[in-house]
Enzyme design. Structure first.
Site, PDB file in Angstrom:
ATOM      1  N   ASP A 113      35.893  33.681  38.881  1.00 33.68           N
ATOM      2  CA  ASP A 113      37.122  34.083  39.561  1.00 33.68           C
ATOM      3  C   ASP A 113      38.328  33.805  38.670  1.00 33.68           C
ATOM      4  O   ASP A 113      38.211  33.647  37.440  1.00 33.68           O
ATOM      5  CB  ASP A 113      37.194  33.345  40.919  1.00 33.68           C
ATOM      6  CG  ASP A 113      37.935  34.134  41.978  1.00 33.68           C
ATOM      7  OD1 ASP A 113      39.171  34.113  41.970  1.00 33.68           O
ATOM      8  OD2 ASP A 113      37.272  34.786  42.813  1.00 33.68           O
ATOM      9  N   ARG A 134      53.840  33.977  45.072  1.00 37.02           N
ATOM     10  CA  ARG A 134      52.794  33.270  44.327  1.00 37.02           C
ATOM     11  C   ARG A 134      53.153  33.222  42.840  1.00 37.02           C
ATOM     12  O   ARG A 134      52.302  33.371  41.992  1.00 37.02           O
ATOM     13  CB  ARG A 134      51.465  33.995  44.522  1.00 37.02           C
ATOM     14  CG  ARG A 134      50.278  33.083  44.542  1.00 37.02           C
ATOM     15  CD  ARG A 134      49.016  33.910  44.361  1.00 37.02           C
ATOM     16  NE  ARG A 134      47.855  33.097  44.597  1.00 37.02           N
ATOM     17  CZ  ARG A 134      46.677  33.306  44.022  1.00 37.02           C
ATOM     18  NH1 ARG A 134      46.509  34.288  43.188  1.00 37.02           N
ATOM     19  NH2 ARG A 134      45.675  32.528  44.280  1.00 37.02           N
ATOM     20  N   LYS A 176      35.776  41.801  40.741  1.00 42.61           N
ATOM     21  CA  LYS A 176      36.555  41.526  41.949  1.00 42.61           C
ATOM     22  C   LYS A 176      37.994  41.887  41.606  1.00 42.61           C
ATOM     23  O   LYS A 176      38.625  41.222  40.785  1.00 42.61           O
ATOM     24  CB  LYS A 176      36.431  40.046  42.317  1.00 42.61           C
ATOM     25  CG  LYS A 176      37.248  39.635  43.525  1.00 42.61           C
ATOM     26  CD  LYS A 176      36.943  38.165  43.864  1.00 42.61           C
ATOM     27  CE  LYS A 176      37.829  37.611  44.955  1.00 42.61           C
ATOM     28  NZ  LYS A 176      37.624  36.161  45.140  1.00 42.61           N
ATOM     29  N   TRP A 177      38.496  42.950  42.204  1.00 40.23           N
ATOM     30  CA  TRP A 177      39.835  43.471  41.908  1.00 40.23           C
ATOM     31  C   TRP A 177      40.764  42.939  42.990  1.00 40.23           C
ATOM     32  O   TRP A 177      40.732  43.396  44.126  1.00 40.23           O
ATOM     33  CB  TRP A 177      39.796  44.995  41.918  1.00 40.23           C
ATOM     34  CG  TRP A 177      41.089  45.717  41.712  1.00 40.23           C
ATOM     35  CD1 TRP A 177      42.320  45.371  42.162  1.00 40.23           C
ATOM     36  CD2 TRP A 177      41.273  46.952  41.006  1.00 40.23           C
ATOM     37  NE1 TRP A 177      43.255  46.305  41.792  1.00 40.23           N
ATOM     38  CE2 TRP A 177      42.631  47.285  41.084  1.00 40.23           C
ATOM     39  CE3 TRP A 177      40.400  47.815  40.334  1.00 40.23           C
ATOM     40  CZ2 TRP A 177      43.154  48.449  40.512  1.00 40.23           C
ATOM     41  CZ3 TRP A 177      40.926  48.964  39.773  1.00 40.23           C
ATOM     42  CH2 TRP A 177      42.285  49.276  39.851  1.00 40.23           C
ATOM     43  N   ASP A 178      41.589  41.996  42.597  1.00 35.96           N
ATOM     44  CA  ASP A 178      42.456  41.319  43.560  1.00 35.96           C
ATOM     45  C   ASP A 178      43.858  41.918  43.545  1.00 35.96           C
ATOM     46  O   ASP A 178      44.247  42.613  42.598  1.00 35.96           O
ATOM     47  CB  ASP A 178      42.516  39.828  43.182  1.00 35.96           C
ATOM     48  CG  ASP A 178      42.679  38.933  44.394  1.00 35.96           C
ATOM     49  OD1 ASP A 178      43.161  39.411  45.420  1.00 35.96           O
ATOM     50  OD2 ASP A 178      42.328  37.745  44.288  1.00 35.96           O
ATOM     51  N   MET A 179      44.632  41.630  44.565  1.00 35.72           N
ATOM     52  CA  MET A 179      46.024  42.100  44.667  1.00 35.72           C
ATOM     53  C   MET A 179      46.728  41.130  45.606  1.00 35.72           C
ATOM     54  O   MET A 179      46.604  41.245  46.815  1.00 35.72           O
ATOM     55  CB  MET A 179      46.002  43.521  45.244  1.00 35.72           C
ATOM     56  CG  MET A 179      47.234  44.342  45.006  1.00 35.72           C
ATOM     57  SD  MET A 179      48.529  43.932  46.188  1.00 35.72           S
ATOM     58  CE  MET A 179      49.742  45.145  45.792  1.00 35.72           C
ATOM     59  N   ASN A 180      47.405  40.151  44.991  1.00 42.28           N
ATOM     60  CA  ASN A 180      47.796  38.984  45.771  1.00 42.28           C
ATOM     61  C   ASN A 180      49.238  38.910  46.240  1.00 42.28           C
ATOM     62  O   ASN A 180      49.687  37.853  46.647  1.00 42.28           O
ATOM     63  CB  ASN A 180      47.484  37.714  44.969  1.00 42.28           C
ATOM     64  CG  ASN A 180      46.025  37.345  45.088  1.00 42.28           C
ATOM     65  OD1 ASN A 180      45.462  37.448  46.160  1.00 42.28           O
ATOM     66  ND2 ASN A 180      45.417  36.937  44.001  1.00 42.28           N
ATOM     67  N   CYS A 226      39.930  43.244  46.907  1.00 45.13           N
ATOM     68  CA  CYS A 226      40.406  42.010  47.521  1.00 45.13           C
ATOM     69  C   CYS A 226      41.916  42.058  47.458  1.00 45.13           C
ATOM     70  O   CYS A 226      42.478  42.622  46.530  1.00 45.13           O
ATOM     71  CB  CYS A 226      39.858  40.828  46.693  1.00 45.13           C
ATOM     72  SG  CYS A 226      40.447  39.207  47.206  1.00 45.13           S
ATOM     73  N   ASP A 259      40.273  35.403  52.934  1.00 42.70           N
ATOM     74  CA  ASP A 259      40.208  34.129  52.214  1.00 42.70           C
ATOM     75  C   ASP A 259      39.722  33.020  53.124  1.00 42.70           C
ATOM     76  O   ASP A 259      39.458  31.910  52.675  1.00 42.70           O
ATOM     77  CB  ASP A 259      41.596  33.753  51.673  1.00 42.70           C
ATOM     78  CG  ASP A 259      41.843  34.392  50.316  1.00 42.70           C
ATOM     79  OD1 ASP A 259      40.897  34.940  49.732  1.00 42.70           O
ATOM     80  OD2 ASP A 259      43.003  34.352  49.848  1.00 42.70           O
TER      81      ASP A 259
HETATM   82  C1  GLA Z   1      43.025  35.480  46.121  1.00 44.64           C
HETATM   83  C2  GLA Z   1      41.613  35.829  46.524  1.00 44.64           C
HETATM   84  C3  GLA Z   1      40.729  34.614  46.330  1.00 44.64           C
HETATM   85  C4  GLA Z   1      40.783  34.178  44.889  1.00 44.64           C
HETATM   86  C5  GLA Z   1      42.215  33.914  44.480  1.00 44.64           C
HETATM   87  C6  GLA Z   1      42.340  33.680  43.000  1.00 44.64           C
HETATM   88  O1  GLA Z   1      43.586  34.573  47.004  1.00 44.64           O
HETATM   89  O2  GLA Z   1      41.567  36.297  47.823  1.00 44.64           O
HETATM   90  O3  GLA Z   1      39.411  34.907  46.713  1.00 44.64           O
HETATM   91  O4  GLA Z   1      40.217  35.173  44.082  1.00 44.64           O
HETATM   92  O5  GLA Z   1      43.067  35.005  44.798  1.00 44.64           O
HETATM   93  O6  GLA Z   1      43.641  33.452  42.614  1.00 44.64           O
END
Ligand code: GLA
Length: 740
Positions: free
Chosen positions: A366, A443, A476-480, A526, A548
């Site tokens: 991750d 963040r 795992k393509w995230d977007m936070n 994600c 999460d």
């Molecule tokens: C997000 C994702 C988590 C993890 C973190 C990493 O919160 O949902 O699962 O990958 O980012 O920063």
């Protein structure tokens, strides 16, 4: 032939296996909605249903035709300005600033198959054997502007896919609103089911009876959001999971959206769904066209399990990337909750080695492997390895994982940029910002302008290099974070409202290029958990990190809500450590696994920190899931309605295979109760004629008995138990097999 047309009456009747969808061209040249519901026979016209009576105090079509009053007419795709004051499906602004349209019917075209929409995720029938598509064309009375209503019917699915496109051959116009679909229903006796929440509490079910006025679910965040989901259901008040009428709506889109349900003065109901019109407008010049995302509509009179199942069946066959849609997904272990960003290669290898011993199939590294990302202040956009953490590069680490016979996955957050990054040093202007305004951090990070082609190209190149170097199996393509200060330097001042949609088109382009270039890489989308859990994403990434929140109890609520609009193969579900990172709750390893089995299963903890006994349990869980994985991921999913599940304390889920010879059900009880009575669990979806064994019972049971008479559930804890087990948060599983 599932699309029947009548030239004379200008009537269109779309038939699926069990439903009819009928509309007809009406006196003003637009399309009027006639009927959507259980199948009815094809007729040349339904004049009884289209009867018009003159009402006082409303606008009429003309002096001559006074019974044609738009306010009372059910339409297919309505605009404003001509006497229909309900929620409009589209609004065009003309060169003189006026916003009243008059589109008139021109003709239609029927085609075998369903083409994919260029640049947008969409339903498909690549072989051209399963679908029939209808396009009905309308032309603006004053301008050389065409509007096409697109419909597709699929042979095996009780689903209608709708979208709209505009083609301009004349003066430049602005499209101020272009939703994907509208449905007008003749009464308002429905409950609206919506799936709402927030970060770590996504997609909880809310059910409310419709009331006069508008009720909406929406996102203005340029992602579909944790807070509302595009999937909604209208159900009759007596509809439950097993019986009753329900309409399902979902949108193949990942940006800001609007689902509005309006009950008007005559107690009719209008549903519209599509791109959120706030912060949207689109300049359409001569020679250009605009295509809306697709909306999925589905109807059943057999209850909400049937609705979820028929929509899910359609997603599997005609929406999810076929490379993975029906494939079993690997059991993964993800290091996020185990280490966060605090790891070394050796620390990770210990987790990998232990995971291998337990039978886990893939290791997912991750956040924290790139740039100098030891915390979330830095390095987003620098998609090259942190040499401090991986002496031989991430490629070297990947090959160690691969050598153990495990697959390897990596986390990316492609759309993001940190101020402390090489990317920002080189291209500060690639960050979304409004000149002269303060940038709003979330963040500690900012968002890249995905409407810029060079940004998409750059990320594509960087990610491609890593994928090749690591022989990657999964991303795992995230977007936070959500987008603020929306603005793009690529558009002039009067077109900034195109930005939100263009951003999403950029995301889709990147997904399209990566999935084309690396077809065997499995993507999991994600967005801080389930912040972009929608069909647009599912088209590219067949599974999405559900939330999460990995607490087993919270996951029961989340996965239960999610199951109304999506299928288990779409939701990532992991066992994590206790006390749970998000809510501090302690649940048993057994319950955590039984919740996570329903989905794309995995672990998110350091196995080395478990006791030997727990490690043995994990081995058993992994072996059990491998045996039953296809059933859990691709079986027919049921939410169990029974007297027992009538309160919020008990939930029941069940999966059944195609020939009903195997099923697994789990009864979740959140809090234990003192001195309970005798409880029965009522199975569903079995073959009444078949004989089944439940777990390792000696007695056998007919499907009819298990479904109608039920099955005894032992109490969670006799008072005499010593030592006392963890009796709250209980999960009782029933493995059911046909024995003859
Ligand atoms: C997000 C994702 C988590 C993890 C973190 C990493 O919160 O949902 O699962 O990958 O980012 O920063």
């Amino acid at each position: 032939m599932p699309v029947f047309t009548n030239e004379e009456t200008k009537l269109f009747h779309l038939q699926t296996k069990n439903t009819s969808y009928i509309f007809q061209i009406i006196a003003n040249g637009a399309a009027g909605q006639v009927y959507y519901g259980a199948k009815v026979p094809v007729k040349p016209s339904y004049s009884n249903l289209m009867t018009m009576e003159e009402h006082d105090c409303t606008n009429t079509l003309s002096e001559e035709n006074t019974s044609f009053q738009l306010e009372l007419i059910k339409q297919e795709y309505a605009t404003q300005g001509k006497g229909d004051f309900r929620e409009a499906a589209y609004v065009i602004q003309y060169p003189d600033g006026s916003r009243t349209s008059e589109f008139e019917y021109q003709g239609y075209q029927v085609e075998k198959g369903k083409k994919r929409l260029p640049g947008l995720p969409s339903s498909f029938d690549d072989e051209g054997t399963d679908a029939t598509s209808l396009t009905v064309t309308f032309k603006d009375r004053l301008y050389d502007l065409t509007m096409n209503l697109h419909y597709t019917v699929f042979n095996d699915d009780d689903v209608i896919v709708r979208s709209t496109s505009f083609e301009n051959k004349g003066d430049t116009v602005m499209i101020d609103r272009a939703l994907s679909a509208q449905l007008d229903l003749p009464d308002d006796n429905y409950d609206l089911l919506q799936f709402s929440g927030t970060w770590a509490r996504e997609r909880h079910l809310y059910r409310n009876h419709l009331r006069p006025g508008t009720q909406s679910v929406a996102s203005r965040r340029i992602n579909s959001s944790h807070h509302e989901n595009p999937a909604i259901i209208l159900a009759r008040p007596n509809t439950d999971n097993n019986q009753g009428e329900a309409f399902g709506f979902n949108l193949v889109y990942s940006g800001s959206f609007l689902d509005t349900v309006e009950v008007d003065q005559f107690n009719t109901t209008r549903v519209v769904t599509g791109i959120h019109p706030d912060d949207f407008s689109w300049q359409l010049e001569a020679g250009q066209s605009f295509q809306t995302p697709e909306a999925i509509l589905s109807y059943t009179n057999a209850g909400m399990n049937a609705l979820s199942q028929q929509m899910g069946h359609f997603y599997r066959d005609h929406l999810i990337n076929p490379h993975f849609a029906k494939e079993d997904r690997p059991i993964l272990i993800n290091n996020w909750e185990a280490t966060f960003m605090d790891f070394t290669e050796e620390k990770l290898m210990k987790i990998v080695t232990k995971a291998k011993e337990t039978g886990i199939e893939m290791f997912v590294l991750d956040d924290g492997w790139f740039g100098h990302r030891d915390n979330d202040l830095t390095s987003l956009g620098d998609w090259f390895v942190d040499q401090k953490k991986f002496l031989n590069g991430v490629g070297g680490f990947a090959s160690r994982v691969h050598k153990l016979g495990m697959k390897f996955g990596l986390w990316f957050e492609p759309e993001m940029i940190s101020i402390d990054s090489k990317l920002y040093e080189d291209h500060p202007d690639w960050m979304i910002q409004t000149k002269g305004r303060l940038a709003t951090p979330a963040r500690h990070q900012f968002v890249l302008d995905m409407a810029r082609q060079e940004v998409v190209d750059d990320i594509f190149n960087k990610m491609s290099a890593v994928i090749k170097d690591t022989k990657l199996d999964y991303i795992k393509w995230d977007m936070n974070r959500t987008i603020t200060e929306a603005f793009t330097a690529t558009l002039p001042a009067n077109r900034q409202q195109e930005f939100a949609h263009r951003y999403i088109l950029g995301v889709y382009q990147l997904y399209e290029r990566l999935t084309q270039a690396f077809p065997s890489v499995l993507f999991e989308s994600c967005a801080s958990g389930g912040g972009r859990f929608d069909l647009g994403m599912m088209y590219y990434a067949p599974q999405a990190w559900c939330s999460d929140d990995t607490d087993a109890v919270e996951r029961i609520y989340i996965q239960d809500g999610t199951s109304y609009g999506y299928i288990p193969s779409m939701w990532g579900a992991h066992v994590s450590a206790v006390p749970n990172d998000q809510v501090g709750r302690v649940t048993s390893l057994d319950t955590r696994a039984k919740v996570a089995y329903f989905g794309a299963f995995g672990y998110e903890l350091d196995l080395n920190e478990l006791s030997e006994e727990e490690q043995e349990t994990v081995k058993e869980q992994v072996a059990f899931y491998k045996q039953q994985r296809h059933l859990f991921q691709h079986g027919t999913f049921y939410r169990i309605d029974s007297p027992d599940t009538a309160t919020d304390n008990v939930y029941g889920w069940q999966v059944v295979n195609d020939d009903q010879s195997e099923a697994i059900a789990v009864r979740f009880q959140i809090l234990n109760e003192p001195n309970p009575g005798y409880i029965r669990f009522y199975f569903t979806g079995l073959d009444p004629e078949k004989t089944y064994q439940v777990n390792d019972d000696e007695e056998t049971y007919s499907g009819a008995e298990l479904m109608n008479a039920g099955y005894f559930v032992a109490r969670i804890m006799p008072r005499s138990a010593s030592p006392k087990p963890l009796a709250d948060f209980n999960a009782t599983m029933f493995v059911v097999k046909a024995v003859d």
